[in-house]
Every structure is written in C-alpha cells, then in structure tokens.
Design an enzyme around this catalytic site. Structure first.
Site, PDB file in Angstrom:
ATOM      1  CD  GLU A 150      -2.802  -1.252   2.424  1.00 58.56           C
ATOM      2  OE1 GLU A 150      -2.795  -0.309   3.234  1.00 58.56           O
ATOM      3  OE2 GLU A 150      -3.536  -2.244   2.571  1.00 58.56           O
ATOM      4  CG  ASN A 191      -0.647  -7.163  -1.145  1.00 58.85           C
ATOM      5  OD1 ASN A 191      -1.278  -7.803  -1.974  1.00 58.85           O
ATOM      6  ND2 ASN A 191      -1.061  -7.019   0.112  1.00 58.85           N
ATOM      7  CG  HIS A 228      -9.655  -5.828   1.210  1.00 62.54           C
ATOM      8  ND1 HIS A 228      -9.889  -6.954   1.964  1.00 62.54           N
ATOM      9  CD2 HIS A 228      -8.334  -5.562   1.342  1.00 62.54           C
ATOM     10  CE1 HIS A 228      -8.759  -7.346   2.538  1.00 62.54           C
ATOM     11  NE2 HIS A 228      -7.798  -6.521   2.160  1.00 62.54           N
ATOM     12  CD  GLU A 258      -4.379  -8.007   1.981  1.00 60.94           C
ATOM     13  OE1 GLU A 258      -5.227  -7.317   2.586  1.00 60.94           O
ATOM     14  OE2 GLU A 258      -3.170  -7.718   1.965  1.00 60.94           O
ATOM     15  CG  ASP A 260     -12.465  -8.999   2.660  1.00 55.09           C
ATOM     16  OD1 ASP A 260     -12.501  -8.025   1.871  1.00 55.09           O
ATOM     17  OD2 ASP A 260     -11.853  -8.954   3.738  1.00 55.09           O
TER      18      ASP A 260
END
Length: 361
Positions: A150, A191, A228, A258, A260
C-alpha cells in the site's frame, strides 16, 4: 448391463468433483493454490482449525498480522519472531504453501519508526536491517513475500509516510534489493487495494512501482491484488481480467491476495446472492489469466473478519458464517473454479515453499 471402462471411470470421478474443495479445484484448473489468511487468536477454535488445515480446502496460508513490523521489531534493533512463527509453523506442519506478509508498510509499524528523528543514512540502515533480518529468518519457507504494501494514494501518487519523507521513492528500491538478497528464491510482490480495475492507481503500479524497479534492474516478480470489495460494486470480471493482464504483460505474476466482499447488514437473500456473483467474478477473472497463480481470502470465517471493526454497518464478508455453514459465495467460488477446471497452463513456483486498513492487510 455392460459398462465401458471409460464410463466407469467417469462415474467414479463424479463424486470427487462434487465433493472437491477450493484448493483441490484450483489446482485441478492449473493454479498453484487457493489459500486463506489466518491469525493466532482464532487457532484455539477446533472446528476452525480443522477447516483451515484441510489441504483440499486451503493449500496456502498467510499470517494476517504476525509478520508485520510491530510484531517483528517492536524496539529498534530488537527482533521477535514468536508471533509470526505460529502460523508459519502450522503451514509447515500441514504441508501448506506459505505467503509471507509483509516487510514494509506505513501502518501497523512499531511506534519508534514514526517517532524517531531520521537521517537518510540511519533510516536506510534501519530499513535494510529490518527487511534483511525478517526475510532471512523465513528464508526458503515463503513462496512469496509482500515486500511493499500500500505505497500509493488513490490518485497514484506515493503515500506520504516516514519512508517517503526521509528517503523519497528510493526506499522502494532499497526494500526490494534487501529482500532479494536475503531470500533470493522467494517471489517478491508489491501488494495493494483498488488496483484491480483500470484507474490512476493501477496505472501507477505499472509506472511507479513495477516500471521503476525494472528500469533500476531490481527484482520484482509479482503484483498482489488485495480485492477488498463491497457487494454490488465489485469491478466487473472484464475489468479485473484486463488489469491482471496489464501486469502480466510487464512480466509480473499476479495473485488475488486478500479477497473478501463485505455486505451492508443485515444479510438478505438478495445481498448474499449478489455476494456470490461478486466472488465468482473475481475468482473467475483469475481463472482466465494464466499469470494469475492463485487466490487467497482474507480469512474464511465471519467472526474473525477485519471488516466489522473497520467499516461500521458492514460484515459477513467471508465464505463461512459464524456457525461454519457456507455462504452462497462459497458455491459461487466453486462454480468459477469448476468452469475452468483443466484450462490454462500449470504455473510452477520458483521453489517449493512449505508446501489494509484496507486490509493490509
């Protein structure tokens, strides 16, 4: 009645396919793994650990928090690998692949990183020391390292954290060089979130992360798409495929790291059905891109998801409800994996691993 051998074989295979689980299906489709993040706190739940340790379901683990800076180097020059060892040892015991996460991130730092007064020289030394010590500790065990997490704002500019303020963008090169030296066989990833569709941020990943490092002759192997998402506003499958391929064209491996999909509570038949479609789109995109090597969900059980603590009114973001029954989304994932079973190439890892605010996660 006479049955040919092929008919018998096909009939025998049907129950296997019907009962096949996520990692089993992903590998049958030519991917390296279907995995999950996990953390030390939930490992006391016997039913949770049983599912987590089923390698037909999850072939790869990521420590959610145990390898972050606050846990690894709580004081300047003082290293503690205890927290991170819990999940990494479990992966080894289960013969699951290990993704390692993460070496450099602006969040969840030990307080001293932001509070000390730095010069270029001593922050460079501290950064190299941290990356080197951590990557060397797990040398040869990680399929991939999220070296940098990030580092970009939504408009594609570099995030203005301590590392950028003191060292400028050169800190990125410093971190990747140190990681490559310390764990030369691991895949080295950048990432981030909101880099799954065409936008200023994903363009900056290509130019200001991957392109910059490639021009400098620095090893970078992959781009991790955190993914996400929010029910009903997930990027389309075509947008995700296009963006994955844009990284692939630069020689990058791609992974969903990651995943979701959070919904606005309460759960309804409609939002759970849409969630299933959204999960299916993301997994389906990876299945259509040879360079996408695998999918990791950011934990699989609703009670341990990070989402409700960060996004008020949202939750139910994972694949398993609190009572360990499966979301409709689980079957959306299965459908995406099955639709592509046997298609695509079979990527091979560079070596055998043992096997936020946006998540950062």
């Amino acid at each position: 009645m006479h049955f040919s051998l092929s008919t018998v074989a096909a009939a025998a295979a049907l129950p296997l396919l019907a009962s096949a689980q996520l990692n089993q299906l992903a590998k049958a489709a030519g991917k390296l793994y279907f995995g999950t993040a996990t953390d030390n706190g939930e490992l006391g739940n016997e039913q949770y650990v049983k599912i987590l340790s089923d390698t037909k379901e999850f072939g790869q683990l990521v420590p959610s928090n145990g390898q972050k800076w606050f846990a690894i180097e709580p004081e300047l020059g003082v290293f503690n690998f205890t927290y991170g060892e819990v999940v990494t040892k479990l992966a080894k015991k289960n013969k699951q692949m290990l993704r390692c996460h993460n070496l450099v991130w602006h969040s969840q730092l030990a307080p001293w990183v932001d509070s000390l007064t730095w010069s270029k020289k001593n922050l460079t030394e501290a950064l190299i020391r941290h990356v080197t010590a951590e990557a060397k500790h797990w040398k040869g065990q990680c399929y991939a390292w999220d070296v940098l997490n990030e580092a970009l704002n939504e408009d594609g500019t570099y995030r203005n954290d301590t590392f950028l303020q003191v060292l400028g963008p050169s800190y990125i090169e410093i971190a990747f060089r140190a990681a490559a030296a310390a764990d030369p066989h691991a895949k080295l990833y950048y990432n981030d979130y909101n880099i799954e569709s065409p936008n200023a941020k994903s363009a900056s990943v290509r130019k200001n992360i991957v392109g910059m490092l490639q021009k400098a002759g620095v090893k970078i192997d992959g781009v991790g798409l955190q993914s996400h998402f929010i029910v009903g506003s997930t990027p389309t499958i075509d947008e995700q495929i296009s963006t994955m391929r844009s990284y692939e064209k630069m020689g990058m491996e791609v992974a969903i790291t990651e995943l979701d999909v959070r919904l606005e509570e309460p759960e309804t038949a409609a939002n759970l059905a849409q969630q299933s479609l959204d999960y299916k789109s993301s997994v389906g995109a990876c299945m259509q891109v040879d360079g996408c090597v695998g999918i990791t969900v950011w934990d699989f059980w609703d009670p341990v998801s990070w989402v409700p603590d960060v996004f008020t009114g949202f939750g139910s973001a994972t694949l398993y409800f609190a009572n360990f029954t499966k979301h409709p989304a689980y079957y959306g994932v299965v459908e995406a994996l099955k639709n592509n079973t046997g298609k695509g190439h079979h990527p091979h890892p560079g070596h055998n691993g043992n096997g936020d605010h946006h998540g950062g996660h």
